[in-house]
Design a protein around this motif. Structure first.
Motif, PDB file in Angstrom:
ATOM      1  N   LYS A 175       0.821  -1.217   0.000  1.00 36.67           N
ATOM      2  CA  LYS A 175       0.000   0.000   0.000  1.00 36.67           C
ATOM      3  C   LYS A 175       0.857   1.270   0.000  1.00 36.67           C
ATOM      4  O   LYS A 175       0.407   2.323  -0.459  1.00 36.67           O
ATOM      5  N   MET A 176       2.059   1.162   0.534  1.00 42.44           N
ATOM      6  CA  MET A 176       2.898   2.353   0.721  1.00 42.44           C
ATOM      7  C   MET A 176       3.211   3.027  -0.607  1.00 42.44           C
ATOM      8  O   MET A 176       3.182   4.261  -0.711  1.00 42.44           O
ATOM      9  N   LYS A 177       3.486   2.265  -1.652  1.00 39.63           N
ATOM     10  CA  LYS A 177       3.825   2.849  -2.952  1.00 39.63           C
ATOM     11  C   LYS A 177       2.652   3.667  -3.491  1.00 39.63           C
ATOM     12  O   LYS A 177       2.845   4.791  -4.000  1.00 39.63           O
ATOM     13  N   LYS A 178       1.446   3.149  -3.381  1.00 39.29           N
ATOM     14  CA  LYS A 178       0.274   3.869  -3.890  1.00 39.29           C
ATOM     15  C   LYS A 178       0.031   5.151  -3.104  1.00 39.29           C
ATOM     16  O   LYS A 178      -0.259   6.206  -3.687  1.00 39.29           O
ATOM     17  N   THR A 179       0.146   5.074  -1.782  1.00 40.87           N
ATOM     18  CA  THR A 179      -0.094   6.264  -0.964  1.00 40.87           C
ATOM     19  C   THR A 179       0.979   7.327  -1.197  1.00 40.87           C
ATOM     20  O   THR A 179       0.683   8.523  -1.175  1.00 40.87           O
ATOM     21  N   GLN A 180       2.218   6.891  -1.449  1.00 38.53           N
ATOM     22  CA  GLN A 180       3.275   7.853  -1.750  1.00 38.53           C
ATOM     23  C   GLN A 180       3.033   8.526  -3.100  1.00 38.53           C
ATOM     24  O   GLN A 180       3.300   9.719  -3.263  1.00 38.53           O
ATOM     25  N   ASP A 181       2.530   7.763  -4.067  1.00 34.75           N
ATOM     26  CA  ASP A 181       2.201   8.354  -5.376  1.00 34.75           C
ATOM     27  C   ASP A 181       1.113   9.419  -5.226  1.00 34.75           C
ATOM     28  O   ASP A 181       1.197  10.497  -5.834  1.00 34.75           O
ATOM     29  N   ASN A 182       0.079   9.120  -4.430  1.00 35.13           N
ATOM     30  CA  ASN A 182      -0.990  10.102  -4.195  1.00 35.13           C
ATOM     31  C   ASN A 182      -0.445  11.361  -3.535  1.00 35.13           C
ATOM     32  O   ASN A 182      -0.842  12.487  -3.877  1.00 35.13           O
ATOM     33  N   MET A 183       0.460  11.166  -2.592  1.00 34.82           N
ATOM     34  CA  MET A 183       1.062  12.309  -1.889  1.00 34.82           C
ATOM     35  C   MET A 183       1.878  13.170  -2.849  1.00 34.82           C
ATOM     36  O   MET A 183       1.756  14.399  -2.857  1.00 34.82           O
ATOM     37  N   LEU A 184       2.701  12.539  -3.688  1.00 33.91           N
ATOM     38  CA  LEU A 184       3.571  13.286  -4.603  1.00 33.91           C
ATOM     39  C   LEU A 184       2.776  13.978  -5.701  1.00 33.91           C
ATOM     40  O   LEU A 184       3.175  15.042  -6.177  1.00 33.91           O
ATOM     41  N   LYS A 185       1.648  13.393  -6.096  1.00 32.33           N
ATOM     42  CA  LYS A 185       0.810  14.036  -7.110  1.00 32.33           C
ATOM     43  C   LYS A 185       0.208  15.342  -6.592  1.00 32.33           C
ATOM     44  O   LYS A 185       0.011  16.281  -7.361  1.00 32.33           O
ATOM     45  N   GLY A 195      -2.325  17.533   3.743  1.00 32.96           N
ATOM     46  CA  GLY A 195      -1.975  17.033   5.071  1.00 32.96           C
ATOM     47  C   GLY A 195      -2.507  15.631   5.309  1.00 32.96           C
ATOM     48  O   GLY A 195      -1.827  14.775   5.901  1.00 32.96           O
ATOM     49  N   VAL A 196      -3.715  15.352   4.813  1.00 35.66           N
ATOM     50  CA  VAL A 196      -4.319  14.029   4.990  1.00 35.66           C
ATOM     51  C   VAL A 196      -3.561  12.972   4.191  1.00 35.66           C
ATOM     52  O   VAL A 196      -3.243  11.893   4.705  1.00 35.66           O
ATOM     53  N   VAL A 197      -3.242  13.250   2.908  1.00 32.42           N
ATOM     54  CA  VAL A 197      -2.549  12.246   2.096  1.00 32.42           C
ATOM     55  C   VAL A 197      -1.111  12.051   2.577  1.00 32.42           C
ATOM     56  O   VAL A 197      -0.569  10.942   2.481  1.00 32.42           O
ATOM     57  N   GLU A 198      -0.488  13.117   3.087  1.00 33.09           N
ATOM     58  CA  GLU A 198       0.849  12.961   3.680  1.00 33.09           C
ATOM     59  C   GLU A 198       0.772  12.024   4.888  1.00 33.09           C
ATOM     60  O   GLU A 198       1.618  11.149   5.070  1.00 33.09           O
ATOM     61  N   ASN A 199      -0.262  12.206   5.698  1.00 29.46           N
ATOM     62  CA  ASN A 199      -0.405  11.384   6.895  1.00 29.46           C
ATOM     63  C   ASN A 199      -0.680   9.925   6.536  1.00 29.46           C
ATOM     64  O   ASN A 199      -0.206   9.010   7.212  1.00 29.46           O
TER      65      ASN A 199
END
Length: 286
Positions: free
Chosen positions: A31-41, A230-234
């Motif tokens: 899951k970490m890769k997907k959440t990091q992609d959302n954060m960077l976008k 802030g939410v997607v970073e968290n």
């Protein structure tokens, strides 16, 4: 000393726990890769809209927006972002410590505190202390959408415009890298004018259809984008912290199993020695 049956039972129990923590580690890693992609976008948009807001603050605008208005603080509100689930190390407690310290500083100045919680962990934590929670949002999942946060943001913006609160902050964990997450306390309102940053030139905007409508809409989008980021970073921090925590738990379980295996061997050897002694003793007596 425990018998071999008890030690075998302990080893089997810990091996079962180790399988669970190993599975959770792999799930968090996936899951970490997907959440990091959302954060960077989301970061480029968040940075760009900050620049636009800074330009508007520096321009000679025909409509001075109330979000820039500095006023004496009588009540402050903190938007506290946390995870909905646990088992992610000290991620949540670190942000709770940061917001508690900031809240105490304002309370020392005789400023009342309201809270808006995003995530079930922050909601349950502050409810235990009878904090005044004026809005809450849970169940955003691993891929939160900005539309799910608009209602919560509107409650905060309306409260500021109606002078029910005089300061608005957001508290979340900023993603540094997989091994490090940093709690951040950021002021949202009033918008700080970074006058120390010198501009090479000054300008104003031409608004169409009207400065009032355009700036109002832009300010709402600005606050929503900061809260969403802030939410997607968290969320990205949550998955990274959970992966690290579960790996640590799996490693610790392996160490305990090794120690128990040594205990099992000693107990088994002692039992065999005792049986041999009893046989020898019985044969000597005959």
């Amino acid at each position: 000393m425990a018998n071999t049956k008890e030690v075998r039972k302990q080893i089997a129990s810990i091996k079962g726990t180790q399988k669970i923590t190993s599975a959770m580690e792999m799930v968090a890693a996936s899951k970490m890769k997907k959440t990091q992609d959302n954060m960077l976008k989301g970061r480029p948009y968040s940075l760009k809209i900050k620049d636009v807001i800074a330009h508007i603050a520096s321009a000679n605008s025909e409509y001075p927006h109330p979000f820039y208005e500095e006023r004496s603080a009588k009540k402050a509100c903190f938007i506290v972002v946390s995870s909905d689930k646990g088992l992610c190390g000290g991620l949540n407690i670190n942000s709770f410590k940061a917001v508690s310290a900031s809240m105490q500083e304002w309370m020392d100045k005789k400023v009342e505190i309201d809270l808006c919680t995003i995530g079930s962990k922050s909601t349950s934590f502050f409810k235990r202390f009878n904090s005044n929670i004026i809005a809450e949002k849970t169940g955003l999942g691993d891929s939160p959408k900005i539309t799910e946060l608009i209602g919560t943001c509107k409650v905060m913006l309306d409260a500021f415009e109606d002078s029910k609160i005089d300061r608005l902050f957001i508290v979340y964990n900023e993603f540094v890298n997989t091994m490090a997450q940093r709690p951040v306390v950021q002021q949202l309102l009033p918008i700080e004018n970074n006058s120390e940053k010198e501009l090479s030139h000054y300008w104003d905007y031409i608004y169409e259809p009207d400065a009032h409508d355009v700036v109002d809409e832009l300010m709402a989008r600005y606050i929503e984008s900061l809260v969403y980021q802030g939410v997607v970073e968290n969320v990205a921090c949550e998955q990274a912290a959970r992966m690290v925590a579960m790996k640590s738990a799996s490693d610790n379980a392996g160490d305990i199993i090794d120690k128990l295996q040594l205990v099992y061997n000693k107990v088994r050897q002692a039992a065999i020695t005792q049986e041999i002694s009893e046989i020898v003793g019985g044969a000597a007596a005959v």
